[in-house]
Design a protein around this motif. Structure first.
Motif, PDB file in Angstrom:
ATOM      1  N   GLU A   1      17.628  -4.281  19.735  1.00 60.38           N
ATOM      2  CA  GLU A   1      17.241  -5.338  18.788  1.00 60.38           C
ATOM      3  C   GLU A   1      15.735  -5.559  18.747  1.00 60.38           C
ATOM      4  OE1 GLU A   1      18.944  -6.886  16.327  1.00 60.38           O
ATOM      5  OE2 GLU A   1      20.441  -5.414  16.931  1.00 60.38           O
ATOM      6  N   ARG A   2      15.092  -5.557  19.902  1.00 61.09           N
ATOM      7  CA  ARG A   2      13.647  -5.759  19.971  1.00 61.09           C
ATOM      8  C   ARG A   2      12.910  -4.654  19.230  1.00 61.09           C
ATOM      9  NH1 ARG A   2       9.863  -3.779  22.930  1.00 61.09           N
ATOM     10  NH2 ARG A   2      11.228  -2.672  24.364  1.00 61.09           N
ATOM     11  N   GLU A   3      13.353  -3.416  19.424  1.00 59.24           N
ATOM     12  CA  GLU A   3      12.718  -2.279  18.758  1.00 59.24           C
ATOM     13  C   GLU A   3      12.936  -2.331  17.242  1.00 59.24           C
ATOM     14  OE1 GLU A   3      12.944   1.188  22.185  1.00 59.24           O
ATOM     15  OE2 GLU A   3      14.776   0.663  21.100  1.00 59.24           O
ATOM     16  N   LYS A   4      14.109  -2.781  16.815  1.00 63.30           N
ATOM     17  CA  LYS A   4      14.381  -2.907  15.371  1.00 63.30           C
ATOM     18  C   LYS A   4      13.425  -3.903  14.732  1.00 63.30           C
ATOM     19  CE  LYS A   4      19.290  -1.900  15.884  1.00 63.30           C
ATOM     20  NZ  LYS A   4      20.641  -2.450  15.846  1.00 63.30           N
ATOM     21  N   ILE A   5      13.246  -5.045  15.394  1.00 65.15           N
ATOM     22  CA  ILE A   5      12.345  -6.080  14.871  1.00 65.15           C
ATOM     23  C   ILE A   5      10.910  -5.561  14.835  1.00 65.15           C
ATOM     24  CG2 ILE A   5      11.343  -8.352  15.390  1.00 65.15           C
ATOM     25  CD1 ILE A   5      14.212  -9.080  16.474  1.00 65.15           C
ATOM     26  N   LEU A   6      10.499  -4.879  15.900  1.00 62.67           N
ATOM     27  CA  LEU A   6       9.156  -4.321  15.971  1.00 62.67           C
ATOM     28  C   LEU A   6       8.941  -3.256  14.897  1.00 62.67           C
ATOM     29  CD1 LEU A   6       6.419  -4.205  17.400  1.00 62.67           C
ATOM     30  CD2 LEU A   6       7.416  -2.547  18.988  1.00 62.67           C
ATOM     31  N   LEU A   7       9.918  -2.372  14.719  1.00 60.59           N
ATOM     32  CA  LEU A   7       9.808  -1.321  13.703  1.00 60.59           C
ATOM     33  C   LEU A   7       9.676  -1.932  12.316  1.00 60.59           C
ATOM     34  CD1 LEU A   7       9.818   1.684  12.932  1.00 60.59           C
ATOM     35  CD2 LEU A   7      12.321   1.533  12.815  1.00 60.59           C
ATOM     36  N   GLU A   8      10.479  -2.938  12.022  1.00 61.68           N
ATOM     37  CA  GLU A   8      10.408  -3.598  10.706  1.00 61.68           C
ATOM     38  C   GLU A   8       9.032  -4.225  10.502  1.00 61.68           C
ATOM     39  OE1 GLU A   8      10.388  -6.558   7.684  1.00 61.68           O
ATOM     40  OE2 GLU A   8      10.317  -7.094   9.799  1.00 61.68           O
ATOM     41  N   LYS A   9       8.499  -4.860  11.532  1.00 56.32           N
ATOM     42  CA  LYS A   9       7.177  -5.489  11.430  1.00 56.32           C
ATOM     43  C   LYS A   9       6.085  -4.447  11.210  1.00 56.32           C
ATOM     44  CE  LYS A   9       4.043  -8.648  13.729  1.00 56.32           C
ATOM     45  NZ  LYS A   9       3.823  -9.566  14.837  1.00 56.32           N
ATOM     46  N   VAL A  10       6.122  -3.374  11.994  1.00 51.36           N
ATOM     47  CA  VAL A  10       5.109  -2.320  11.876  1.00 51.36           C
ATOM     48  C   VAL A  10       5.173  -1.669  10.489  1.00 51.36           C
ATOM     49  CG1 VAL A  10       4.451  -0.017  12.710  1.00 51.36           C
ATOM     50  CG2 VAL A  10       4.929  -1.855  14.344  1.00 51.36           C
ATOM     51  N   LEU A  11       6.376  -1.338  10.033  1.00 49.12           N
ATOM     52  CA  LEU A  11       6.510  -0.691   8.725  1.00 49.12           C
ATOM     53  C   LEU A  11       6.124  -1.642   7.586  1.00 49.12           C
ATOM     54  CD1 LEU A  11       9.745   1.444   9.221  1.00 49.12           C
ATOM     55  CD2 LEU A  11       7.361   2.217   9.210  1.00 49.12           C
ATOM     56  N   SER A  12       6.425  -2.918   7.721  1.00 46.48           N
ATOM     57  CA  SER A  12       6.015  -3.900   6.703  1.00 46.48           C
ATOM     58  C   SER A  12       4.499  -4.001   6.637  1.00 46.48           C
ATOM     59  CB  SER A  12       6.613  -5.277   6.995  1.00 46.48           C
ATOM     60  OG  SER A  12       7.996  -5.251   6.808  1.00 46.48           O
ATOM     61  N   ASN A  13       3.851  -4.045   7.803  1.00 46.96           N
ATOM     62  CA  ASN A  13       2.386  -4.077   7.829  1.00 46.96           C
ATOM     63  C   ASN A  13       1.798  -2.818   7.211  1.00 46.96           C
ATOM     64  OD1 ASN A  13       2.284  -6.575   9.051  1.00 46.96           O
ATOM     65  ND2 ASN A  13       2.046  -5.751  11.113  1.00 46.96           N
ATOM     66  N   LEU A  14       2.379  -1.674   7.537  1.00 52.03           N
ATOM     67  CA  LEU A  14       1.925  -0.403   6.991  1.00 52.03           C
ATOM     68  C   LEU A  14       2.092  -0.378   5.472  1.00 52.03           C
ATOM     69  CD1 LEU A  14       0.834   2.391   7.837  1.00 52.03           C
ATOM     70  CD2 LEU A  14       3.192   3.137   8.060  1.00 52.03           C
ATOM     71  N   ASN A  15       3.238  -0.842   5.006  1.00 59.89           N
ATOM     72  CA  ASN A  15       3.488  -0.895   3.566  1.00 59.89           C
ATOM     73  C   ASN A  15       2.493  -1.829   2.874  1.00 59.89           C
ATOM     74  OD1 ASN A  15       5.061  -0.138   1.245  1.00 59.89           O
ATOM     75  ND2 ASN A  15       5.861  -2.225   1.281  1.00 59.89           N
ATOM     76  N   GLY A  16       2.188  -2.958   3.491  1.00 54.25           N
ATOM     77  CA  GLY A  16       1.198  -3.879   2.929  1.00 54.25           C
ATOM     78  C   GLY A  16      -0.162  -3.217   2.804  1.00 54.25           C
ATOM     79  N   TYR A  17      -0.542  -2.462   3.815  1.00 54.14           N
ATOM     80  CA  TYR A  17      -1.803  -1.734   3.775  1.00 54.14           C
ATOM     81  C   TYR A  17      -1.809  -0.734   2.619  1.00 54.14           C
ATOM     82  CZ  TYR A  17      -5.301   1.779   4.844  1.00 54.14           C
ATOM     83  OH  TYR A  17      -6.344   2.671   4.743  1.00 54.14           O
ATOM     84  N   PHE A  18      -0.717   0.027   2.469  1.00 58.10           N
ATOM     85  CA  PHE A  18      -0.643   1.015   1.391  1.00 58.10           C
ATOM     86  C   PHE A  18      -0.693   0.344   0.014  1.00 58.10           C
ATOM     87  CE2 PHE A  18       1.648   4.005   4.490  1.00 58.10           C
ATOM     88  CZ  PHE A  18       0.470   4.659   4.792  1.00 58.10           C
ATOM     89  N   ARG A  19      -0.054  -0.804  -0.130  1.00 54.05           N
ATOM     90  CA  ARG A  19      -0.123  -1.540  -1.406  1.00 54.05           C
ATOM     91  C   ARG A  19      -1.556  -1.949  -1.703  1.00 54.05           C
ATOM     92  NH1 ARG A  19       4.670  -4.403   0.072  1.00 54.05           N
ATOM     93  NH2 ARG A  19       3.332  -6.092   0.705  1.00 54.05           N
ATOM     94  N   GLU A  20      -2.265  -2.432  -0.681  1.00 52.46           N
ATOM     95  CA  GLU A  20      -3.676  -2.811  -0.865  1.00 52.46           C
ATOM     96  C   GLU A  20      -4.503  -1.604  -1.291  1.00 52.46           C
ATOM     97  OE1 GLU A  20      -5.197  -4.588   2.716  1.00 52.46           O
ATOM     98  OE2 GLU A  20      -3.638  -6.153   2.688  1.00 52.46           O
ATOM     99  N   MET A  21      -4.270  -0.459  -0.667  1.00 48.81           N
ATOM    100  CA  MET A  21      -5.009   0.753  -1.001  1.00 48.81           C
ATOM    101  C   MET A  21      -4.742   1.204  -2.437  1.00 48.81           C
ATOM    102  SD  MET A  21      -6.884   1.345   1.566  1.00 48.81           S
ATOM    103  CE  MET A  21      -7.516   2.957   1.137  1.00 48.81           C
ATOM    104  N   GLN A  22      -3.525   1.012  -2.919  1.00 44.09           N
ATOM    105  CA  GLN A  22      -3.206   1.406  -4.290  1.00 44.09           C
ATOM    106  C   GLN A  22      -3.934   0.530  -5.303  1.00 44.09           C
ATOM    107  OE1 GLN A  22       1.115   1.257  -4.325  1.00 44.09           O
ATOM    108  NE2 GLN A  22       1.188   3.474  -4.465  1.00 44.09           N
ATOM    109  N   GLN A  23      -4.192  -0.703  -4.936  1.00 43.26           N
ATOM    110  CA  GLN A  23      -4.819  -1.632  -5.879  1.00 43.26           C
ATOM    111  C   GLN A  23      -6.328  -1.471  -5.938  1.00 43.26           C
ATOM    112  OE1 GLN A  23      -3.335  -5.431  -4.609  1.00 43.26           O
ATOM    113  NE2 GLN A  23      -1.271  -5.009  -5.348  1.00 43.26           N
ATOM    114  N   LYS A  24      -6.900  -0.693  -5.030  1.00 48.06           N
ATOM    115  CA  LYS A  24      -8.350  -0.493  -5.038  1.00 48.06           C
ATOM    116  C   LYS A  24      -8.749   0.517  -6.074  1.00 48.06           C
ATOM    117  CE  LYS A  24      -9.385  -1.850  -0.351  1.00 48.06           C
ATOM    118  NZ  LYS A  24     -10.001  -1.467   0.896  1.00 48.06           N
TER     119      LYS A  24
END
Length: 178
Positions: free
Chosen positions: A155-178
Protein backbone atom coordinates in the motif's frame (compact mmCIF):
# COMPACT_ATOMS: atom_id res chain seq x y z
CA UNK A 1 32.33 8.96 5.17
CA UNK A 2 32.29 12.28 6.96
CA UNK A 3 35.79 13.43 7.88
CA UNK A 4 37.44 11.06 5.38
CA UNK A 5 39.67 12.24 2.59
CA UNK A 6 38.58 10.99 -0.80
CA UNK A 7 41.78 10.23 -2.71
CA UNK A 8 40.12 9.32 -6.01
CA UNK A 9 36.68 9.04 -7.47
CA UNK A 10 35.60 6.87 -10.40
CA UNK A 11 32.31 6.75 -12.26
CA UNK A 12 31.12 3.42 -13.64
CA UNK A 13 27.96 2.51 -15.51
CA UNK A 14 26.72 0.84 -12.32
CA UNK A 15 27.45 3.82 -10.06
CA UNK A 16 30.23 5.88 -8.52
CA UNK A 17 33.03 4.53 -6.34
CA UNK A 18 35.03 6.63 -3.91
CA UNK A 19 38.49 5.48 -2.82
CA UNK A 20 39.07 6.74 0.68
CA UNK A 21 42.61 7.05 2.01
CA UNK A 22 43.69 4.79 -0.87
CA UNK A 23 42.30 1.69 0.86
CA UNK A 24 38.55 1.63 1.29
CA UNK A 25 36.14 1.51 -1.62
CA UNK A 26 32.56 2.63 -1.06
CA UNK A 27 29.69 3.11 -3.45
CA UNK A 28 28.62 6.75 -3.47
CA UNK A 29 25.34 8.05 -4.84
CA UNK A 30 25.81 11.49 -6.30
CA UNK A 31 23.21 13.76 -7.84
CA UNK A 32 24.82 13.16 -11.25
CA UNK A 33 24.72 9.40 -10.65
CA UNK A 34 21.05 9.49 -9.62
CA UNK A 35 20.11 11.73 -12.55
CA UNK A 36 21.87 9.42 -14.99
CA UNK A 37 20.17 6.39 -13.45
CA UNK A 38 16.74 8.06 -13.59
CA UNK A 39 17.31 9.09 -17.20
CA UNK A 40 18.23 5.53 -18.08
CA UNK A 41 15.13 4.20 -16.29
CA UNK A 42 12.82 6.74 -17.98
CA UNK A 43 14.14 5.87 -21.43
CA UNK A 44 13.90 2.13 -20.79
CA UNK A 45 10.39 2.34 -19.30
CA UNK A 46 9.14 4.37 -22.27
CA UNK A 47 10.75 2.00 -24.80
CA UNK A 48 9.51 -1.08 -22.96
CA UNK A 49 5.92 0.12 -22.64
CA UNK A 50 5.83 1.20 -26.27
CA UNK A 51 7.37 -2.07 -27.45
CA UNK A 52 5.06 -4.23 -25.34
CA UNK A 53 2.08 -2.13 -26.37
CA UNK A 54 2.82 -2.60 -30.07
CA UNK A 55 3.47 -6.32 -29.65
CA UNK A 56 0.19 -6.84 -27.78
CA UNK A 57 -1.89 -4.71 -30.18
CA UNK A 58 -0.25 -5.96 -33.40
CA UNK A 59 -2.03 -9.24 -33.77
CA UNK A 60 -2.90 -10.88 -37.06
CA UNK A 61 -6.12 -8.86 -37.16
CA UNK A 62 -4.45 -5.52 -36.30
CA UNK A 63 -1.01 -6.14 -37.80
CA UNK A 64 -0.70 -2.57 -39.07
CA UNK A 65 -1.59 -0.70 -35.85
CA UNK A 66 1.27 1.31 -34.35
CA UNK A 67 1.65 2.85 -30.89
CA UNK A 68 1.09 6.27 -32.48
CA UNK A 69 -2.10 4.98 -34.11
CA UNK A 70 -3.27 3.77 -30.71
CA UNK A 71 -2.76 7.16 -29.10
CA UNK A 72 -4.82 8.85 -31.81
CA UNK A 73 -7.52 6.15 -31.59
CA UNK A 74 -7.59 6.50 -27.80
CA UNK A 75 -7.97 10.28 -28.08
CA UNK A 76 -10.80 10.02 -30.63
CA UNK A 77 -12.50 7.61 -28.24
CA UNK A 78 -15.70 5.62 -28.36
CA UNK A 79 -18.09 8.54 -27.93
CA UNK A 80 -19.49 11.03 -30.40
CA UNK A 81 -17.44 12.11 -33.42
CA UNK A 82 -14.79 14.68 -32.50
CA UNK A 83 -13.53 17.58 -34.55
CA UNK A 84 -9.94 17.46 -35.73
CA UNK A 85 -8.94 20.60 -33.81
CA UNK A 86 -9.98 19.17 -30.44
CA UNK A 87 -8.21 15.87 -31.12
CA UNK A 88 -5.03 17.69 -32.23
CA UNK A 89 -5.12 19.87 -29.12
CA UNK A 90 -5.59 16.84 -26.83
CA UNK A 91 -2.56 15.19 -28.46
CA UNK A 92 -0.51 18.42 -28.41
CA UNK A 93 0.08 18.27 -32.16
CA UNK A 94 -0.87 20.50 -35.07
CA UNK A 95 -3.94 19.73 -37.16
CA UNK A 96 -1.55 19.14 -40.07
CA UNK A 97 0.30 16.45 -38.11
CA UNK A 98 -3.00 14.91 -37.04
CA UNK A 99 -4.22 14.92 -40.66
CA UNK A 100 -1.29 12.71 -41.65
CA UNK A 101 -2.12 10.24 -38.85
CA UNK A 102 -5.84 10.29 -39.62
CA UNK A 103 -5.16 9.67 -43.33
CA UNK A 104 -3.25 6.55 -42.33
CA UNK A 105 -5.96 5.44 -39.89
CA UNK A 106 -8.65 5.89 -42.56
CA UNK A 107 -6.63 3.73 -45.00
CA UNK A 108 -6.18 1.08 -42.30
CA UNK A 109 -9.92 1.07 -41.62
CA UNK A 110 -9.80 2.32 -38.01
CA UNK A 111 -11.26 5.81 -38.49
CA UNK A 112 -13.86 7.49 -40.66
CA UNK A 113 -14.15 11.19 -41.50
CA UNK A 114 -17.36 13.15 -41.83
CA UNK A 115 -18.48 16.77 -42.04
CA UNK A 116 -20.35 18.54 -39.29
CA UNK A 117 -24.02 19.13 -40.08
CA UNK A 118 -23.89 22.51 -38.30
CA UNK A 119 -20.75 23.76 -40.03
CA UNK A 120 -19.66 21.94 -43.18
CA UNK A 121 -16.12 23.34 -42.81
CA UNK A 122 -15.58 21.26 -39.66
CA UNK A 123 -14.15 17.77 -40.18
CA UNK A 124 -15.21 15.17 -37.62
CA UNK A 125 -13.48 11.88 -36.93
CA UNK A 126 -14.87 8.77 -35.32
CA UNK A 127 -13.90 5.15 -34.91
CA UNK A 128 -15.12 2.43 -37.24
CA UNK A 129 -16.16 -0.93 -35.80
CA UNK A 130 -12.58 -2.13 -36.35
CA UNK A 131 -11.31 1.03 -34.61
CA UNK A 132 -13.62 0.38 -31.64
CA UNK A 133 -12.34 -3.19 -31.36
CA UNK A 134 -8.68 -2.14 -31.31
CA UNK A 135 -9.59 0.66 -28.86
CA UNK A 136 -11.08 -1.92 -26.48
CA UNK A 137 -8.04 -4.17 -26.87
CA UNK A 138 -5.77 -1.22 -26.07
CA UNK A 139 -7.84 -0.34 -22.98
CA UNK A 140 -7.60 -3.93 -21.78
CA UNK A 141 -3.82 -3.85 -22.28
CA UNK A 142 -3.52 -0.75 -20.08
CA UNK A 143 -5.77 -2.22 -17.39
CA UNK A 144 -3.70 -5.42 -17.29
CA UNK A 145 -0.43 -3.46 -17.32
CA UNK A 146 -1.47 -1.33 -14.35
CA UNK A 147 -2.83 -4.34 -12.46
CA UNK A 148 0.37 -6.33 -12.97
CA UNK A 149 2.46 -3.42 -11.67
CA UNK A 150 0.20 -2.59 -8.72
CA UNK A 151 -0.09 -6.23 -7.66
CA UNK A 152 3.66 -6.23 -6.92
CA UNK A 153 3.47 -3.24 -4.55
CA UNK A 154 2.40 -2.84 -0.95
CA UNK A 155 0.00 0.00 0.00
CA UNK A 156 2.79 2.45 0.86
CA UNK A 157 4.51 1.83 -2.47
CA UNK A 158 1.23 2.27 -4.37
CA UNK A 159 0.64 5.65 -2.74
CA UNK A 160 4.24 6.70 -3.39
CA UNK A 161 4.10 5.56 -7.03
CA UNK A 162 0.87 7.50 -7.62
CA UNK A 163 2.41 10.63 -6.06
CA UNK A 164 5.64 10.36 -8.06
CA UNK A 165 3.82 9.73 -11.35
CA UNK A 166 1.37 12.58 -10.67
CA UNK A 167 4.27 14.95 -10.03
CA UNK A 168 6.00 13.73 -13.18
CA UNK A 169 2.83 14.19 -15.21
CA UNK A 170 2.43 17.72 -13.82
CA UNK A 171 5.96 18.53 -14.91
CA UNK A 172 5.30 17.19 -18.42
CA UNK A 173 2.09 19.25 -18.68
CA UNK A 174 4.06 22.37 -17.70
CA UNK A 175 6.69 21.57 -20.34
CA UNK A 176 4.02 21.20 -23.03
CA UNK A 177 2.63 24.64 -22.25
CA UNK A 178 5.99 26.37 -22.69
Amino acid sequence: MQGCVIRSFRVYATGCMAYIDGKTERKVRTEVDINAALNEVFVKVFKNITGIEERVIRTEEYYNATANDMHVIETIGMGQPRNMTSVAKALSVTTGTLTISVNSLVKKGFVVRSRSEEDRRVVLVSLTEKGKQVYMKHQKFHEELVKSIVDRLDEREKILLEKVLSNLNGYFREMQQK
